[in-house]
Design a protein around this motif. Structure first.
Motif, mmCIF file in Angstrom:
data_model
loop_
_atom_site.group_PDB
_atom_site.id
_atom_site.type_symbol
_atom_site.label_atom_id
_atom_site.label_comp_id
_atom_site.label_asym_id
_atom_site.label_seq_id
_atom_site.Cartn_x
_atom_site.Cartn_y
_atom_site.Cartn_z
ATOM 1 N N ASN A 22 0.806 -1.223 0.000
ATOM 2 C CA ASN A 22 0.000 0.000 0.000
ATOM 3 C C ASN A 22 0.839 1.273 0.000
ATOM 4 N N ASN A 23 2.102 1.183 0.443
ATOM 5 C CA ASN A 23 2.966 2.358 0.490
ATOM 6 C C ASN A 23 3.729 2.602 -0.801
ATOM 7 N N LYS A 24 3.529 1.766 -1.805
ATOM 8 C CA LYS A 24 4.164 2.010 -3.094
ATOM 9 C C LYS A 24 3.536 3.231 -3.769
ATOM 10 N N THR A 25 4.261 3.805 -4.713
ATOM 11 C CA THR A 25 3.806 5.040 -5.368
ATOM 12 C C THR A 25 2.709 4.737 -6.387
ATOM 13 N N LYS A 26 1.507 4.558 -5.861
ATOM 14 C CA LYS A 26 0.345 4.226 -6.683
ATOM 15 C C LYS A 26 -0.901 4.429 -5.842
ATOM 16 N N PRO A 27 -2.024 4.638 -6.468
ATOM 17 C CA PRO A 27 -3.272 4.650 -5.704
ATOM 18 C C PRO A 27 -3.521 3.287 -5.061
ATOM 19 N N LEU A 28 -4.176 3.311 -3.933
ATOM 20 C CA LEU A 28 -4.435 2.087 -3.178
ATOM 21 C C LEU A 28 -5.162 1.054 -4.052
ATOM 22 N N GLY A 29 -4.611 -0.133 -4.145
ATOM 23 C CA GLY A 29 -5.248 -1.216 -4.880
ATOM 24 C C GLY A 29 -5.158 -1.130 -6.384
ATOM 25 N N SER A 30 -4.390 -0.180 -6.906
ATOM 26 C CA SER A 30 -4.429 0.077 -8.346
ATOM 27 C C SER A 30 -3.675 -0.954 -9.181
ATOM 28 N N LEU A 31 -2.873 -1.800 -8.570
ATOM 29 C CA LEU A 31 -2.238 -2.896 -9.313
ATOM 30 C C LEU A 31 -3.034 -4.190 -9.219
ATOM 31 N N GLY A 32 -4.237 -4.089 -8.668
ATOM 32 C CA GLY A 32 -5.204 -5.170 -8.753
ATOM 33 C C GLY A 32 -4.677 -6.542 -8.374
ATOM 34 N N ARG A 33 -4.818 -7.485 -9.297
ATOM 35 C CA ARG A 33 -4.469 -8.874 -9.011
ATOM 36 C C ARG A 33 -2.987 -9.050 -8.702
ATOM 37 N N LEU A 327 6.876 -5.379 -5.777
ATOM 38 C CA LEU A 327 7.005 -5.380 -4.326
ATOM 39 C C LEU A 327 8.436 -5.061 -3.904
ATOM 40 N N ASN A 328 9.400 -5.582 -4.629
ATOM 41 C CA ASN A 328 10.801 -5.407 -4.252
ATOM 42 C C ASN A 328 11.437 -4.132 -4.797
ATOM 43 N N GLN A 329 10.969 -3.644 -5.938
ATOM 44 C CA GLN A 329 11.699 -2.588 -6.640
ATOM 45 C C GLN A 329 10.979 -1.249 -6.730
ATOM 46 N N MET A 330 9.687 -1.243 -6.561
ATOM 47 C CA MET A 330 8.934 0.001 -6.731
ATOM 48 C C MET A 330 9.158 0.927 -5.539
ATOM 49 N N ALA A 331 9.288 2.192 -5.822
ATOM 50 C CA ALA A 331 9.528 3.165 -4.764
ATOM 51 C C ALA A 331 8.299 3.329 -3.876
ATOM 52 N N THR A 332 8.548 3.758 -2.646
ATOM 53 C CA THR A 332 7.458 4.140 -1.744
ATOM 54 C C THR A 332 7.225 5.642 -1.857
ATOM 55 N N PHE A 333 6.114 6.090 -1.323
ATOM 56 C CA PHE A 333 5.857 7.529 -1.331
ATOM 57 C C PHE A 333 6.983 8.278 -0.629
ATOM 58 N N GLY A 334 7.470 7.719 0.471
ATOM 59 C CA GLY A 334 8.529 8.386 1.226
ATOM 60 C C GLY A 334 9.841 8.419 0.474
ATOM 61 N N SER A 335 10.262 7.262 -0.104
ATOM 62 C CA SER A 335 11.562 7.227 -0.778
ATOM 63 C C SER A 335 11.577 8.053 -2.047
ATOM 64 N N ALA A 336 10.439 8.177 -2.717
ATOM 65 C CA ALA A 336 10.372 8.947 -3.960
ATOM 66 C C ALA A 336 9.959 10.391 -3.725
ATOM 67 N N GLN A 337 9.646 10.715 -2.488
ATOM 68 C CA GLN A 337 9.190 12.067 -2.122
ATOM 69 C C GLN A 337 7.971 12.485 -2.964
ATOM 70 N N VAL A 338 7.046 11.541 -3.080
ATOM 71 C CA VAL A 338 5.788 11.787 -3.777
ATOM 72 C C VAL A 338 4.699 11.999 -2.736
ATOM 73 N N SER A 339 3.893 13.006 -2.933
ATOM 74 C CA SER A 339 2.832 13.285 -1.958
ATOM 75 C C SER A 339 1.763 12.215 -2.007
ATOM 76 N N GLU A 340 1.298 11.817 -0.839
ATOM 77 C CA GLU A 340 0.235 10.838 -0.771
ATOM 78 C C GLU A 340 -1.126 11.512 -0.888
ATOM 79 N N LYS A 341 -2.171 10.695 -1.076
ATOM 80 C CA LYS A 341 -3.530 11.203 -1.193
ATOM 81 C C LYS A 341 -3.912 11.957 0.076
ATOM 82 N N SER A 342 -4.544 13.095 -0.112
ATOM 83 C CA SER A 342 -4.992 13.896 1.029
ATOM 84 C C SER A 342 -6.148 13.205 1.734
ATOM 85 N N ALA A 343 -6.246 13.411 3.034
ATOM 86 C CA ALA A 343 -7.367 12.851 3.783
ATOM 87 C C ALA A 343 -8.665 13.497 3.364
ATOM 88 N N ASP A 344 -9.731 12.712 3.271
ATOM 89 C CA ASP A 344 -11.051 13.251 2.880
ATOM 90 C C ASP A 344 -11.625 14.103 4.004
#
Length: 344
Positions: A22-33, A327-344
Motif C-alpha cells: 500500500n505504500n508504493k507510489t500508486k493509488p491504493l489497490g491500483s495494481l489489482g491482481r 514489491l521489491n523494486q517500486m519506490a514508496t511515497f517516502g523514498s520517492a518524495q511523492v505526496s500521498e492522497k490527502s485525507a477526505d
C-alpha cells in the motif's frame, strides 16, 4: 505417507506485506491482481522480500485404457507422438517456456510406448497406460502410491522455488471429468467437455461412459481410492509432485482442466495446498470453470485456452514475476518524495 503442508496464514506478516504494497507510489489497490499475488507469494516464502529463482515446468505424460471406449477424437498414438514433439522442442509449451526462460522437464509416467534412453526424457513409467476404468479400476492401489512417490521424488530433485505443471495423455479429460464428479459431487454433465475436439454426440457418449463407470464403482469415495479408480498415471504423479512442492513452499503454477483435477485430489488430501497455488487461467474446457468454482479460487487469465501441456503456467509466469518485482523494486511515497492522497 504424504508430506505435511503448512498453512501460509500469518496475520503479522500479512499486515507487513499489505503495508509494503500500500505504500508504493500508486493509488491504493491500483495494481489489482498483482497486489494479491505479491501478498500470496510473500506469505508462501514467509518474507516481505520474496525471490523467484530457477522456475521449471514438468510435463507429465501417460496413456489411458478408457480410450478403448471411443471417448477421444484422436488415437492413443498421439500421446507418444506429442512426447516426441516435446523432446524436439516443437510444441507450444516449448515455445512459451523458452520465451520466459523456464526449464522444461518431460516425464514418461505411463505412456504406451517404449522411448528408450532419450536426452531430456525422464523415465517414471508405472505401466504402459492405465486399465479401462469403464471395466475395472484404472490402477491398483500400489501403482497409485508408486506414481505419487515418483512425483514427490521428481520435485525433491529440483532446486528452484517456482514449479508449473503440464500434462499430455489422450483420454485424460475423461479421467479428469470422472475425478471432478466423484470429488465435487457435481453432475457428470457439468464435468464433461469436448476434450480434443469431440462433437456434441461425442460429448454425450463420453458422459454416458463416465456415468456407467461411476455406477460400476459406486462404493469408491476416499480421494486416493478415487484417484486409483478413475485417474491416470500422469495425474497421480502430478498430484504427488504438487504435494511435495507445496510442502517445500514452492510457488505452484496450475494449468488447465487436467492439472486442476490433479490439484483437486491433492487438495482433498491436504487442503492447505491451495495457499501455494497460482491458478494460471480458466480453460475453455467446459468443466474447468465449475472446477475452479468448486475449489473457490480465481484464475489470473482467461484466454480461451484448452491445449494443456502447461501452456497456461508458462504464460502466467511473467505476471508472477511482475508481482514480486513491484514489491521489491517500486519506490514508496517516502523514498520517492511523492505526496500521498490527502485525507477526505
Amino acid at each position: 505417507m504424504l508430506p505435511t503442508i503448512l498453512t501460509t496464514n500469518d496475520t503479522t506478516l500479512a499486515s507487513a506485506l499489505s503495508n509494503a504494497i500500500n505504500n508504493k507510489t500508486k493509488p491504493l489497490g491500483s495494481l489489482g491482481r498483482l497486489e494479491q499475488l505479491a501478498l500470496q507469494i510473500g506469505l508462501m516464502q514467509q518474507t516481505t522480500k520474496p525471490v523467484l529463482h530457477d522456475p521449471a515446468i514438468i510435463v507429465f505424460a501417460a496413456d489411458h485404457g478408457v480410450v478403448a471406449e471411443g471417448i477421444s477424437a484422436f488415437p492413443q498414438d498421439v500421446t507418444w507422438q506429442m512426447v516426441e514433439n516435446f523432446l524436439c522442442g516443437g510444441a507450444a509449451i516449448n515455445v512459451f517456456a523458452r520465451q520466459n526462460n523456464i526449464a522444461l522437464q518431460i516425464v514418461d509416467a505411463g505412456v504406451n510406448h517404449e522411448f528408450g534412453e532419450r536426452n531430456g526424457l525422464i523415465h517414471r513409467k508405472v505401466a504402459s497406460g492405465t486399465r479401462n476404468f469403464a471395466q475395472q479400476p484404472a490402477m491398483t492401489a500400489a501403482q497409485c502410491q508408486l506414481a505419487i512417490q515418483n512425483g514427490r521424488e521428481l520435485v525433491a530433485a529440483l532446486s528452484g522455488n517456482v514449479l508449473g505443471f503440464g500434462e499430455m495423455g489422450i483420454g485424460n479429460t475423461t479421467a479428469a471429468a470422472a475425478l471432478m464428479h466423484k470429488l465435487t459431487a457435481l453432475p457428470v454433465a457439468d464435468c464433461v467437455g469436448a476434450g480434443t475436439g469431440l462433437s456434441a454426440d461425442g460429448i454425450r457418449h463420453k458422459q454416458k461412459v463416465i456415468e456407467a463407470a461411476v455406477a460400476l464403482h459406486a462404493g469408491v469415495s476416499e480421494p486416493l481410492d478415487v484417484l486409483a479408480c478413475f485417474g491416470g498415471f500422469e495425474i497421480a504423479t502430478m498430484a504427488g509432485a504438487m504435494l511435495e512442492a507445496a510442502a517445500r513452499r514452492k510457488v505452484l503454477l496450475i494449468d488447465g482442466f487436467i492439472v486442476s483435477s490433479a490439484l483437486l485430489v491433492a487438495a482433498r488430501l491436504q487442503p492447505d495446498i491451495l495457499d501455494y497455488c497460482v491458478f494460471s487461467h480458466q480453460s475453455d474446457e467446459s468443466g474447468h470453470a465449475r472446477l475452479l468454482q468448486a475449489l473457490q479460487v480465481n484464475p489470473v487469465l482467461k484466454l480461451d485456452l484448452r491445449l494443456g501441456e502447461g501452456t497456461g503456467a508458462a504464460l502466467v509466469y511473467p505476471m508472477v514475476q511482475a508481482a514480486v518485482n513491484f514489491l521489491n523494486q517500486m519506490a514508496t511515497f517516502g523514498s520517492a518524495q511523492v505526496s500521498e492522497k490527502s485525507a477526505d
